[in-house]
Motif scaffolding. Structure first.
Motif, short mmCIF file in Angstrom:
data_model
loop_
_atom_site.label_atom_id
_atom_site.label_comp_id
_atom_site.label_asym_id
_atom_site.label_seq_id
_atom_site.Cartn_x
_atom_site.Cartn_y
_atom_site.Cartn_z
N LYS A 1 -7.51 3.12 3.99
CA LYS A 1 -6.63 3.69 5.03
C LYS A 1 -5.21 3.94 4.53
N ASP A 2 -4.79 3.23 3.47
CA ASP A 2 -3.40 3.35 3.01
C ASP A 2 -3.36 3.41 1.48
N SER A 3 -2.84 4.49 0.96
CA SER A 3 -2.83 4.72 -0.49
C SER A 3 -1.88 3.78 -1.23
N ARG A 4 -1.02 3.08 -0.51
CA ARG A 4 -0.09 2.15 -1.17
C ARG A 4 -0.79 0.84 -1.57
N ILE A 5 -2.03 0.66 -1.14
CA ILE A 5 -2.76 -0.57 -1.45
C ILE A 5 -3.69 -0.35 -2.64
N HIS B 1 10.95 -0.98 5.33
CA HIS B 1 11.16 -0.30 4.04
C HIS B 1 9.78 0.06 3.49
N SER B 2 9.52 1.32 3.31
CA SER B 2 8.15 1.77 3.03
C SER B 2 7.86 2.08 1.56
N ASP B 3 8.88 2.03 0.69
CA ASP B 3 8.67 2.40 -0.71
C ASP B 3 8.18 1.19 -1.50
N PHE B 4 6.89 0.89 -1.38
CA PHE B 4 6.30 -0.26 -2.06
C PHE B 4 4.84 0.01 -2.36
N GLU B 5 4.28 -0.82 -3.24
CA GLU B 5 2.83 -0.85 -3.44
C GLU B 5 2.37 -2.28 -3.22
N LEU B 6 1.20 -2.44 -2.64
CA LEU B 6 0.62 -3.75 -2.40
C LEU B 6 -0.58 -3.91 -3.32
N ILE B 7 -0.48 -4.83 -4.28
CA ILE B 7 -1.55 -5.06 -5.25
C ILE B 7 -2.29 -6.33 -4.84
N LEU B 8 -3.53 -6.16 -4.41
CA LEU B 8 -4.37 -7.28 -3.97
C LEU B 8 -5.35 -7.62 -5.09
N ILE B 9 -5.22 -8.80 -5.66
CA ILE B 9 -6.12 -9.23 -6.73
C ILE B 9 -7.17 -10.16 -6.13
N ASN B 10 -8.37 -9.66 -5.94
CA ASN B 10 -9.45 -10.48 -5.41
C ASN B 10 -9.98 -11.38 -6.53
N ASP B 11 -9.71 -12.68 -6.40
CA ASP B 11 -10.02 -13.63 -7.46
C ASP B 11 -11.38 -14.30 -7.22
N GLY B 12 -12.41 -13.48 -7.17
CA GLY B 12 -13.77 -14.01 -7.02
C GLY B 12 -14.07 -14.59 -5.66
N ILE C 1 -1.91 -8.48 5.71
CA ILE C 1 -1.81 -7.07 5.30
C ILE C 1 -1.07 -6.25 6.36
N THR C 2 -1.34 -6.53 7.62
CA THR C 2 -0.65 -5.81 8.70
C THR C 2 0.85 -6.04 8.62
N SER C 3 1.27 -7.28 8.29
CA SER C 3 2.71 -7.56 8.20
C SER C 3 3.36 -6.81 7.04
N VAL C 4 2.60 -6.58 5.96
CA VAL C 4 3.13 -5.82 4.83
C VAL C 4 3.22 -4.34 5.18
N LEU C 5 2.17 -3.81 5.78
CA LEU C 5 2.17 -2.38 6.13
C LEU C 5 3.17 -2.06 7.24
N SER C 6 3.63 -3.07 7.95
CA SER C 6 4.60 -2.87 9.03
C SER C 6 6.05 -2.96 8.55
N GLN D 1 -14.03 -7.30 1.28
CA GLN D 1 -14.36 -6.25 2.24
C GLN D 1 -13.14 -5.86 3.07
N ILE D 2 -12.37 -6.85 3.51
CA ILE D 2 -11.17 -6.57 4.30
C ILE D 2 -10.15 -5.82 3.46
N CYS D 3 -9.96 -6.24 2.22
CA CYS D 3 -9.02 -5.57 1.31
C CYS D 3 -9.40 -4.10 1.13
N ASN D 4 -10.68 -3.85 0.87
CA ASN D 4 -11.14 -2.47 0.64
C ASN D 4 -11.00 -1.60 1.88
N GLU D 5 -11.22 -2.18 3.04
CA GLU D 5 -11.07 -1.42 4.29
C GLU D 5 -9.65 -0.93 4.46
N TYR D 6 -8.69 -1.78 4.19
CA TYR D 6 -7.28 -1.38 4.31
C TYR D 6 -6.87 -0.41 3.20
#
Length: 350
Positions: free
Chosen positions: A54-58, A28-39, A20-25, A46-51
């Motif tokens: 902090k960042d509305s693009r996630i 080019h900042s015009d993106f959305e990161l869609i994390l699909i927690n597959d069970g 996630i840090t590599s994506v947020l870094s 918990q890690i996904c929700n924490e980020y």
């Protein structure tokens, strides 16, 4: 929005922060990161929700465990970007990955952009490989498909290093086939490439692909993933029967996996449990993929059955069409060893 990055997440908490840090870094900042927690059953959600806090693009979406194809399809259903990028959360991105592919997308009139990747192990060490293409080039999709039929089975080309146009995915209802445990990515890329005319290839390596020893592609034996790969190659060669170059590539891929099965059969441990499991696996493979009639014509000894299948596939391949010399030697070795020697091996194993 320029790019929707879709990542299926399943029990990868040890890699997730770095990913996630590599994506947020990204530069080019015009993106959305869609994390699909597959069970996930570890701390991944918990890690996904924490980020995400902090960042509305996630965007974090949770579903019961259905597999990587289902997770990617869920991501596609909610993506809003002009372009789609699939990334795995045990990998990571160079800071200029998105900048590089978006610049190409805006400058060239193409519908698919392929880059390359740096292979790394769990310690970050680079594992070298030889790219199929070199330099920057624009090719027609038919040529790319013909070459890629070989490339996929030689270098494990991934959807993670390809940028897709979301409008083409939606207009043609392209999705990941959930019946495949592995090769679902190859299936997606080929279905997409059939709907376009131009591909741009960039040999830069701004994606870091982690080779994990316990991943699906590294597990030995006739397991679900390899079984799925055989099934996919068989389906694909039937689908592309009219294109001889693509057909030959998939026949080659099918042969490679059967040869691995065969050679591992000789070396696997000699106990009754393994014996029963292997007999059942070979029988299931034959009946489901090649049909009960073919299976009944072959030997009931797994090692001989695999040898016969290798010969059946090998007879359909055009051996003058770019097949590596190493592969030819392997096929000749398996095909030419006298039958009685295989019988001796089989009796020793069983």
């Amino acid at each position: 929005m320029d790019v929707s990055i879709i990542a299926p997440v399943y029990n990868v908490s040890q890699y997730l922060t770095e990913f996630i840090t590599s994506v947020l870094s990204q530069s080019h900042s015009d993106f959305e990161l869609i994390l699909i927690n597959d069970g996930s059953t570890d701390d991944s959600l918990q890690i996904c929700n924490e980020y995400a806090r902090k960042d509305s693009r996630i965007c974090v979406v949770t579903q019961e465990n259905k597999g990587v194809s289902s997770a990617r399809n869920k991501g596609l259903s909610i993506a809003t970007g002009k372009w789609i990028s699939f990334v795995d959360p045990d990998d990571k991105l160079h800071p200029d990955f998105l900048k590089r592919v978006v610049e190409i997308a805006k400058k060239s009139n193409v519908e698919l952009i392929q880059t390359y990747y740096e292979q790394i192990d769990n310690f970050g060490n680079v594992i070298p490989y030889t790219p199929f293409y070199k330099g920057l080039k624009e090719v027609c999709s038919t040529d790319w498909l013909e070459n890629t039929a070989y490339y996929f089975v030689r270098n494990v080309a991934l959807p993670r290093t390809v940028l897709y146009k979301s409008s083409i995915i939606k207009e043609n209802n392209i999705c990941f086939n959930e019946k495949y445990q592995i090769c679902e990515d190859v299936d997606f890329v080929f279905n997409y490439a059939k709907c376009i005319s131009k591909v741009f290839i960039d040999d830069s390596k701004f994606y870091y692909y982690r080779l994990r020893p316990k991943s699906l592609t590294k597990t030995q034996g006739i397991n679900r993933s390899r079984f799925s790969a055989i099934l996919y190659y068989h389906d694909a060669r039937n689908f592309f029967a009219e294109n001889k170059a693509i057909l030959n590539g998939f026949l080659f891929g099918e042969l490679k996996i059967l040869e691995k099965f065969y050679l591992e059969e000789i070396c696997l441990p000699k106990n009754m449990e393994v014996r029963a499991s292997r007999i059942k696996s070979v029988e299931s493979l034959c009946v489901l993929v090649y049909g009960k009639e073919i299976y009944e014509q072959l030997s009931k000894t797994p090692i001989l059955t695999l040898r016969h299948l290798i010969k059946l596939i090998g007879r359909q391949i055009d051996w003058n069409d770019g097949i590596p010399a190493k592969q030819k030697l392997c096929f000749i070795f398996i095909k030419k060893i006298p039958r009685f020697f295989h019988g001796i091996l089989a009796r020793r194993i069983f």
